[in-house]
Design a protein around this motif. Sequence first.
Motif, PDB file in Angstrom:
ATOM      1  N   GLY A 100       0.802  -1.217   0.088  1.00 42.56           N
ATOM      2  CA  GLY A 100       0.039  -0.149  -0.004  1.00 42.56           C
ATOM      3  C   GLY A 100       0.990   0.933  -0.108  1.00 42.56           C
ATOM      4  N   PRO A 101       0.408   2.389  -0.711  1.00 45.36           N
ATOM      5  CA  PRO A 101       1.143   3.555  -0.638  1.00 45.36           C
ATOM      6  C   PRO A 101       1.722   4.169   0.727  1.00 45.36           C
ATOM      7  CG  PRO A 101      -0.862   4.158  -1.060  1.00 45.36           C
ATOM      8  CD  PRO A 101      -1.025   2.425  -1.226  1.00 45.36           C
ATOM      9  N   LEU A 102       0.992   3.828   1.973  1.00 48.18           N
ATOM     10  CA  LEU A 102       1.539   4.616   2.885  1.00 48.18           C
ATOM     11  C   LEU A 102       1.740   3.256   4.186  1.00 48.18           C
ATOM     12  CD1 LEU A 102      -1.084   7.380   3.247  1.00 48.18           C
ATOM     13  CD2 LEU A 102       1.318   7.326   2.389  1.00 48.18           C
ATOM     14  N   MET A 103       2.065   2.127   3.626  1.00 48.05           N
ATOM     15  CA  MET A 103       2.597   1.081   4.562  1.00 48.05           C
ATOM     16  C   MET A 103       4.039   1.039   4.958  1.00 48.05           C
ATOM     17  SD  MET A 103      -0.222  -0.464   4.869  1.00 48.05           S
ATOM     18  CE  MET A 103       0.140  -2.113   5.550  1.00 48.05           C
ATOM     19  N   TYR A 104       4.088   0.858   6.251  1.00 52.62           N
ATOM     20  CA  TYR A 104       5.472   0.901   6.921  1.00 52.62           C
ATOM     21  C   TYR A 104       5.619  -0.116   7.973  1.00 52.62           C
ATOM     22  CZ  TYR A 104      10.110   2.671   8.121  1.00 52.62           C
ATOM     23  OH  TYR A 104      11.397   2.930   8.344  1.00 52.62           O
ATOM     24  N   GLU A 105       6.543  -1.032   7.924  1.00 54.50           N
ATOM     25  CA  GLU A 105       6.850  -2.155   8.795  1.00 54.50           C
ATOM     26  C   GLU A 105       7.113  -1.866  10.209  1.00 54.50           C
ATOM     27  OE1 GLU A 105       8.950  -5.251   5.759  1.00 54.50           O
ATOM     28  OE2 GLU A 105      10.147  -4.287   7.105  1.00 54.50           O
ATOM     29  N   PRO A 106       6.299  -2.403  11.049  1.00 49.71           N
ATOM     30  CA  PRO A 106       6.685  -2.094  12.497  1.00 49.71           C
ATOM     31  C   PRO A 106       8.108  -2.540  12.874  1.00 49.71           C
ATOM     32  CG  PRO A 106       4.712  -3.581  12.323  1.00 49.71           C
ATOM     33  CD  PRO A 106       5.351  -3.521  10.710  1.00 49.71           C
ATOM     34  N   THR A 107       8.574  -1.399  13.485  1.00 48.90           N
ATOM     35  CA  THR A 107      10.392  -1.459  13.623  1.00 48.90           C
ATOM     36  C   THR A 107      10.648  -1.348  14.906  1.00 48.90           C
ATOM     37  OG1 THR A 107      10.146  -0.121  11.295  1.00 48.90           O
ATOM     38  CG2 THR A 107      12.023   0.178  12.757  1.00 48.90           C
ATOM     39  N   ILE A 108      11.617  -1.986  15.275  1.00 51.16           N
ATOM     40  CA  ILE A 108      12.551  -1.921  16.600  1.00 51.16           C
ATOM     41  C   ILE A 108      14.013  -1.538  16.267  1.00 51.16           C
ATOM     42  CG2 ILE A 108      13.108  -3.233  18.633  1.00 51.16           C
ATOM     43  CD1 ILE A 108      11.177  -5.478  17.790  1.00 51.16           C
ATOM     44  N   LEU A 109      14.534  -0.628  16.984  1.00 54.28           N
ATOM     45  CA  LEU A 109      15.723   0.202  16.955  1.00 54.28           C
ATOM     46  C   LEU A 109      16.520  -0.092  18.081  1.00 54.28           C
ATOM     47  CD1 LEU A 109      14.878   3.649  15.403  1.00 54.28           C
ATOM     48  CD2 LEU A 109      15.712   1.419  14.186  1.00 54.28           C
ATOM     49  N   GLU A 110      17.681  -0.346  17.970  1.00 58.82           N
ATOM     50  CA  GLU A 110      18.687  -0.451  19.121  1.00 58.82           C
ATOM     51  C   GLU A 110      19.867   0.235  18.860  1.00 58.82           C
ATOM     52  OE1 GLU A 110      20.142  -4.350  21.486  1.00 58.82           O
ATOM     53  OE2 GLU A 110      20.961  -4.195  19.364  1.00 58.82           O
ATOM     54  N   GLY A 111      20.391   0.896  19.972  1.00 56.33           N
ATOM     55  CA  GLY A 111      21.709   1.817  19.936  1.00 56.33           C
ATOM     56  C   GLY A 111      21.102   3.306  19.665  1.00 56.33           C
ATOM     57  N   VAL A 112      19.945   3.719  19.967  1.00 53.47           N
ATOM     58  CA  VAL A 112      19.455   5.019  19.704  1.00 53.47           C
ATOM     59  C   VAL A 112      20.148   5.890  20.738  1.00 53.47           C
ATOM     60  CG1 VAL A 112      17.490   6.620  19.948  1.00 53.47           C
ATOM     61  CG2 VAL A 112      17.328   4.463  18.591  1.00 53.47           C
ATOM     62  N   THR A 113      20.853   7.092  20.443  1.00 48.89           N
ATOM     63  CA  THR A 113      21.443   8.001  21.400  1.00 48.89           C
ATOM     64  C   THR A 113      20.598   9.248  21.266  1.00 48.89           C
ATOM     65  OG1 THR A 113      22.794   8.714  19.581  1.00 48.89           O
ATOM     66  CG2 THR A 113      23.684   6.992  20.942  1.00 48.89           C
ATOM     67  N   ALA A 114      20.814  10.155  22.156  1.00 50.53           N
ATOM     68  CA  ALA A 114      20.067  11.374  22.443  1.00 50.53           C
ATOM     69  C   ALA A 114      20.179  12.390  21.408  1.00 50.53           C
ATOM     70  CB  ALA A 114      20.786  12.162  23.935  1.00 50.53           C
ATOM     71  N   ASP A 115      21.289  12.323  20.568  1.00 51.95           N
ATOM     72  CA  ASP A 115      21.481  13.259  19.526  1.00 51.95           C
ATOM     73  C   ASP A 115      20.501  12.673  18.245  1.00 51.95           C
ATOM     74  OD1 ASP A 115      23.085  11.073  19.350  1.00 51.95           O
ATOM     75  OD2 ASP A 115      24.030  11.897  17.552  1.00 51.95           O
ATOM     76  N   MET A 116      19.882  11.793  18.267  1.00 52.80           N
ATOM     77  CA  MET A 116      18.978  11.055  17.221  1.00 52.80           C
ATOM     78  C   MET A 116      17.546  11.699  17.226  1.00 52.80           C
ATOM     79  SD  MET A 116      20.331   7.165  17.083  1.00 52.80           S
ATOM     80  CE  MET A 116      21.839   6.724  16.787  1.00 52.80           C
ATOM     81  N   PRO A 117      16.836  12.473  16.443  1.00 49.99           N
ATOM     82  CA  PRO A 117      15.553  12.717  16.695  1.00 49.99           C
ATOM     83  C   PRO A 117      14.436  11.745  17.414  1.00 49.99           C
ATOM     84  CG  PRO A 117      16.405  13.675  14.604  1.00 49.99           C
ATOM     85  CD  PRO A 117      17.309  12.885  15.046  1.00 49.99           C
ATOM     86  N   VAL A 118      14.810  10.402  16.969  1.00 53.80           N
ATOM     87  CA  VAL A 118      13.827   9.383  17.387  1.00 53.80           C
ATOM     88  C   VAL A 118      13.790   8.848  18.817  1.00 53.80           C
ATOM     89  CG1 VAL A 118      15.530   7.309  16.931  1.00 53.80           C
ATOM     90  CG2 VAL A 118      12.834   7.056  16.775  1.00 53.80           C
ATOM     91  N   CYS A 119      15.105   9.611  19.479  1.00 59.83           N
ATOM     92  CA  CYS A 119      15.240   9.575  20.866  1.00 59.83           C
ATOM     93  C   CYS A 119      14.134  10.230  21.748  1.00 59.83           C
ATOM     94  CB  CYS A 119      16.572   9.960  21.200  1.00 59.83           C
ATOM     95  SG  CYS A 119      16.933   9.733  23.083  1.00 59.83           S
ATOM     96  N   LEU A 120      13.943  11.373  21.683  1.00 58.41           N
ATOM     97  CA  LEU A 120      13.058  12.150  22.445  1.00 58.41           C
ATOM     98  C   LEU A 120      11.859  12.926  21.775  1.00 58.41           C
ATOM     99  CD1 LEU A 120      15.255  13.120  25.243  1.00 58.41           C
ATOM    100  CD2 LEU A 120      13.716  11.413  25.286  1.00 58.41           C
ATOM    101  N   GLU A 121      11.836  12.933  20.196  1.00 62.68           N
ATOM    102  CA  GLU A 121      10.917  13.430  19.709  1.00 62.68           C
ATOM    103  C   GLU A 121       9.735  12.396  19.314  1.00 62.68           C
ATOM    104  OE1 GLU A 121      12.260  15.562  16.151  1.00 62.68           O
ATOM    105  OE2 GLU A 121      13.653  16.450  16.903  1.00 62.68           O
ATOM    106  N   GLU A 122       8.618  12.965  19.258  1.00 60.15           N
ATOM    107  CA  GLU A 122       7.432  11.961  18.837  1.00 60.15           C
ATOM    108  C   GLU A 122       7.499  11.795  17.583  1.00 60.15           C
ATOM    109  OE1 GLU A 122       3.026  11.900  20.076  1.00 60.15           O
ATOM    110  OE2 GLU A 122       3.344  13.703  19.394  1.00 60.15           O
ATOM    111  N   THR A 123       7.416  10.438  17.290  1.00 59.01           N
ATOM    112  CA  THR A 123       7.387   9.587  15.954  1.00 59.01           C
ATOM    113  C   THR A 123       5.868   9.484  15.680  1.00 59.01           C
ATOM    114  OG1 THR A 123       9.430   8.430  16.406  1.00 59.01           O
ATOM    115  CG2 THR A 123       8.229   7.742  14.578  1.00 59.01           C
ATOM    116  N   PHE A 124       5.351   9.122  16.426  1.00 60.47           N
ATOM    117  CA  PHE A 124       3.762   8.967  15.932  1.00 60.47           C
ATOM    118  C   PHE A 124       3.724   7.949  14.802  1.00 60.47           C
ATOM    119  CE2 PHE A 124      -0.553  10.404  15.547  1.00 60.47           C
ATOM    120  CZ  PHE A 124      -1.049  10.582  16.999  1.00 60.47           C
TER     121      PHE A 124
END
Length: 538
Positions: free
Chosen positions: A385-409
């Motif tokens: 589908g045009p807006l499909m995205y796989e459920p995702t797990i990240l490891e090794g995230v650090t404070a300088d990455m936007p995904v750390c404390l910014e809302e991804t939603f």
Amino acid sequence: MTTTADSPATTATARPSWVSEERLASWCRWVAREAGGAGTTITATAPYDGQPIADVPVSSADDVAAAITTARGAQAAWALVPHGAKADVMLRFHDLLVERQDEVIDLIQWEMGKARFSAWQEILQVATIARHYSRHGHRYLVDNKVRGAMPGLTKVREVRVPKGVIGMISPWNYPLYLAVGDVIPALLAGNGVVSKADSQTPLTLLWARELMDEAGLPKDLWHIVVGPGSVIGDALIGSPEGGVGVDHICFTGSTGTGRTVGRKAGERLIAASLELGGKNPLIVREDADVAKAAAGCVAAAFANTGQMCIHIERVIVHEGVYDAFKEALVAATTALGLGQTYDYSVEVGSLASPAQLETVSQHVASAVAAGATVLAGGKARPDLGPLMYEPTILEGVTADMPVCLEETFGPVISLYKVTSDNEAVAKANEGSYGLSSSIWSRNTGEAERMAGQVRAGSVNINDGAAAAAGSIEAGMGGMGDSGLGRRHGAEGMRKYTESQTVATQRLVPLGPPASMALDKFVGIGNAQLKLLRKLRVR
């Protein structure tokens, strides 16, 4: 990760086959546009196929003002209706909603793209809210008798009176629950309502308004307005210089917009209830049941394709169970069914818009580029589908990455390893949000102790998010940048009322008798103060 091809309903078009032009016209007649704006429409795009949904009329600022004025006129009579009669309307709405739920579930999926089970959960919440406030709402508004200035001679009651007209601004991610779920207690408290439908999902709210009409709600009491927030939102709140505006604004959405709504409401000296963003943590203690914690995490992180304010985005795991939990989490995530169907065969549906897909993609891509590791998912699925995205797990995230404390939603979570409960709490409290949280432990007493240290409006123990959100007799809301006020529970109804003190003086007036000198009266008063202090009165 299991995948599911489009069902026959979505192969050619996402539009449900039963949605006729006549039905669309019937819903659109509920858009308030009496004062102008003829011919102006908006058209959302269906997430499942990228095709236009339907042309919906747009309201002007004058239309909003007219709706508020009309609702205010109807509210005066509605406020005098006994609670039982109001409740009868809401219970009829409840029954119609349950009976015809497949229609609105189809609409929610068509407009927003979520999996069908996530759409059904909106039915569950709204029906429960309707029953609860119909059966028990009067308890939240009952008069409170207190001691008066002169006990025995002064009778005092604190009473709740409706605020008047409530303005509702609701988002696209839960177009039934977050819109209608707030309207029900506002109406039962005796108010009129003007709701701004989100431009992505107006049909769901218009469908609900038609159903409420069938249930017997007076036509002029609840109005729906449609259009850009910069026009409709400002018109709802009104101006401190004068003009028409609502008496309370209820907003659910982003923190940035919530600040603007709160500031403008403050300028008019009206109250605002604001449920805003979140970056919600889940803590796995060393004594947790790893399998149950992993399953609960998956449910809380990827329901509604991660597009809910209370979903889990940060997973904080004690080092003693980190490896076992990670293995169980990855297995449960990759087992999820991903696809676009109008049945219950998949757990994860589509994102709602290209903007959401862009945010999710950027958060993951920037994290990977900076050194994070993808344990599961990590990519869009245009083949599904045009807006499909796989459920995702990240490891090794650090404070300088936007995904750390910014809302991804979106359907993305990050794993963090900690060595103690204290470190877990400190990690959970990082950032400016404080909406929902979760703690997993076999020792529920210790988990409850930890809950008091977590800065969040809700703490779920051995559940990801649903236990608190589904307990509608308890308030739901946030701390910090996650907002002000609460929905559900007593505050979820009382916030739509003003507290009024009614004091009735009997026999003698307060103050000195005409024949008594003031200094003598003051002396008697001082003696009384000392006596009452000695007697431990008040």
